[in-house]
Design a protein around this motif. Structure first.
Motif, PDB file in Angstrom:
ATOM      1  N   GLY A 166       0.786  -1.222   0.000  1.00 43.20           N
ATOM      2  CA  GLY A 166       0.000   0.000   0.000  1.00 43.20           C
ATOM      3  C   GLY A 166       0.820   1.276   0.000  1.00 43.20           C
ATOM      4  N   ARG A 167       2.124   1.172   0.181  1.00 47.21           N
ATOM      5  CA  ARG A 167       2.941   2.379   0.289  1.00 47.21           C
ATOM      6  C   ARG A 167       3.095   3.113  -1.033  1.00 47.21           C
ATOM      7  NH1 ARG A 167       7.360  -0.380   4.356  1.00 47.21           N
ATOM      8  NH2 ARG A 167       5.959  -0.469   6.160  1.00 47.21           N
ATOM      9  N   PHE A 168       2.728   2.450  -2.117  1.00 43.12           N
ATOM     10  CA  PHE A 168       2.751   3.131  -3.408  1.00 43.12           C
ATOM     11  C   PHE A 168       1.892   4.391  -3.363  1.00 43.12           C
ATOM     12  CE2 PHE A 168      -0.558   3.502  -6.694  1.00 43.12           C
ATOM     13  CZ  PHE A 168       0.150   4.173  -7.673  1.00 43.12           C
ATOM     14  N   ALA A 169       0.793   4.341  -2.608  1.00 39.78           N
ATOM     15  CA  ALA A 169      -0.134   5.462  -2.573  1.00 39.78           C
ATOM     16  C   ALA A 169       0.515   6.717  -2.005  1.00 39.78           C
ATOM     17  CB  ALA A 169      -1.374   5.098  -1.766  1.00 39.78           C
ATOM     18  N   GLN A 170       1.472   6.567  -1.101  1.00 41.74           N
ATOM     19  CA  GLN A 170       2.180   7.733  -0.573  1.00 41.74           C
ATOM     20  C   GLN A 170       2.853   8.506  -1.707  1.00 41.74           C
ATOM     21  OE1 GLN A 170       4.658   5.363   2.079  1.00 41.74           O
ATOM     22  NE2 GLN A 170       3.679   6.325   3.855  1.00 41.74           N
ATOM     23  N   GLN A 171       3.592   7.774  -2.542  1.00 41.33           N
ATOM     24  CA  GLN A 171       4.283   8.401  -3.656  1.00 41.33           C
ATOM     25  C   GLN A 171       3.286   8.913  -4.692  1.00 41.33           C
ATOM     26  OE1 GLN A 171       7.638   8.651  -3.398  1.00 41.33           O
ATOM     27  NE2 GLN A 171       7.633  10.028  -5.160  1.00 41.33           N
ATOM     28  N   LEU A 172       2.199   8.175  -4.876  1.00 42.94           N
ATOM     29  CA  LEU A 172       1.180   8.586  -5.834  1.00 42.94           C
ATOM     30  C   LEU A 172       0.617   9.955  -5.477  1.00 42.94           C
ATOM     31  CD1 LEU A 172      -0.957   8.082  -8.105  1.00 42.94           C
ATOM     32  CD2 LEU A 172      -2.352   6.966  -6.354  1.00 42.94           C
ATOM     33  N   LEU A 173       0.186  10.128  -4.232  1.00 44.12           N
ATOM     34  CA  LEU A 173      -0.432  11.383  -3.828  1.00 44.12           C
ATOM     35  C   LEU A 173       0.570  12.528  -3.839  1.00 44.12           C
ATOM     36  CD1 LEU A 173      -2.793  10.204  -0.940  1.00 44.12           C
ATOM     37  CD2 LEU A 173      -3.313  10.600  -3.345  1.00 44.12           C
ATOM     38  N   THR A 174       1.837  12.218  -3.582  1.00 44.70           N
ATOM     39  CA  THR A 174       2.869  13.264  -3.643  1.00 44.70           C
ATOM     40  C   THR A 174       3.114  13.693  -5.084  1.00 44.70           C
ATOM     41  OG1 THR A 174       3.966  12.434  -1.653  1.00 44.70           O
ATOM     42  CG2 THR A 174       5.266  13.819  -3.122  1.00 44.70           C
TER      43      THR A 174
END
Length: 300
Positions: A166-174
């Motif tokens: 799920g940590r992909f979403a951190q980079q996605l939103l950034t």
């Protein structure tokens, strides 16, 4: 960081729309696509007794389909490859994860009147979310474009942590660099729960505290309807649902929330795997007894 999206695709409208949305997102993030074509999605291998020769014969017969899929790849604005398989099985899903380490799987959600295509995508959705893979579900007919200009995160007051996938979403939103809104739905006006929802999102790291995040609270008897209202009100181009790994009974009890959202949404939905936060990271709001309302957890 380089991302890969695996897109479950065929030549029907829902899959095509999902592919186009994924391509727009990939172009923004400099990611690549893998177009996965399967005829069936199942927990059980239909060739387990017949043997691999029969599976290979079926794949060989799909040579024209593979050629047509390659033509789709050639028209995409981002790098892409084609994967052909007879069946989407748990073993295949794990193999794809190992080979490509994808940030997420992308599926189109056909219209309600669709039949065969819906059976494949519906079975694939059940299989992939049971394995807690990050999923992006794009409804056919959606007017949302990628990359989105507004993201909404549906959150309750319970703390959570993103798992490795799920940590992909951190980079996605950034990387999207667009406004983000945290939406909380409850049956009554509850400012403490709204504030706790925002805190839970920030504590998880899903959105950095330095990134401006709006907070919107919606009063609704049914959580799914409230989430859909929130997405419509904010004109979101992407809706994020946090999916916790609960007990079997918890999964059954809360599953209707996500199912209803996916059935009625006109906005692409990112289903994001998460794990429970340690007790030390929970808030006072988390300690309230569960009254049995569906708004108590956004789970799938």
């Amino acid at each position: 960081m380089s991302f890969t999206f695996i897109v479950l695709t065929n030549f029907y409208p829902a899959a095509n729309q999902a592919m186009q949305y994924a391509a727009g997102l990939a172009a923004k993030l400099q990611a690549r696509l893998v177009l996965l074509h399967v005829k069936r999605a199942s927990l059980f291998d239909p060739y387990v007794f017949a043997g691999e020769n029969w599976r290979q014969a079926e794949l060989d017969a799909e040579a024209p389909t593979a050629e047509a899929m390659q033509e789709l790849v050639d028209r995409l604005p981002v790098p892409a490859t084609v994967e052909m398989a007879t069946d989407l099985l748990p073993t295949l899903a794990r193999s794809l994860m190992a080979r490509y380490q994808p940030a997420l799987f992308v599926l189109g959600r056909p219209a309600a009147e669709a039949t065969s295509a819906d059976q494949v995508s519906g079975a694939a959705l059940d299989l992939l979310r049971a394995a807690h893979f990050p999923l992006l579900v794009v409804p056919v007919g959606s007017t949302a474009t990628a990359p989105p200009h507004q993201v909404i995160i549906a959150a309750d007051a319970e703390g959570f942590r993103l798992d490795e996938a799920g940590r992909f979403a951190q980079q996605l939103l950034t990387n999207l660099q667009c406004p983000v809104t945290v939406a909380h739905v409850s049956e009554v006006e509850d400012d403490d729960a709204c504030a706790a929802a925002l805190q839970a999102v920030h504590t998880s790291g899903l959105v950095a505290t330095s990134q401006h995040t709006d907070l919107r609270c919606f009063q609704h008897t049914h959580a799914a309807a409230g989430i859909l209202e929130a997405a419509h009100t904010t004109r979101a181009g992407l809706l994020v649902l946090v999916a916790r790994q609960r007990s079997y009974l918890g999964e059954l009890f809360h599953r209707s929330v996500t199912a209803r959202v996916l059935e009625h949404t006109t906005v692409p939905v990112l289903l994001l795997p998460a794990v429970e936060a340690p007790v030390s990271e929970t808030t006072a709001t988390d300690q309230r007894p569960d009254m049995g309302g569906e708004a108590e957890g956004l789970l799938y």
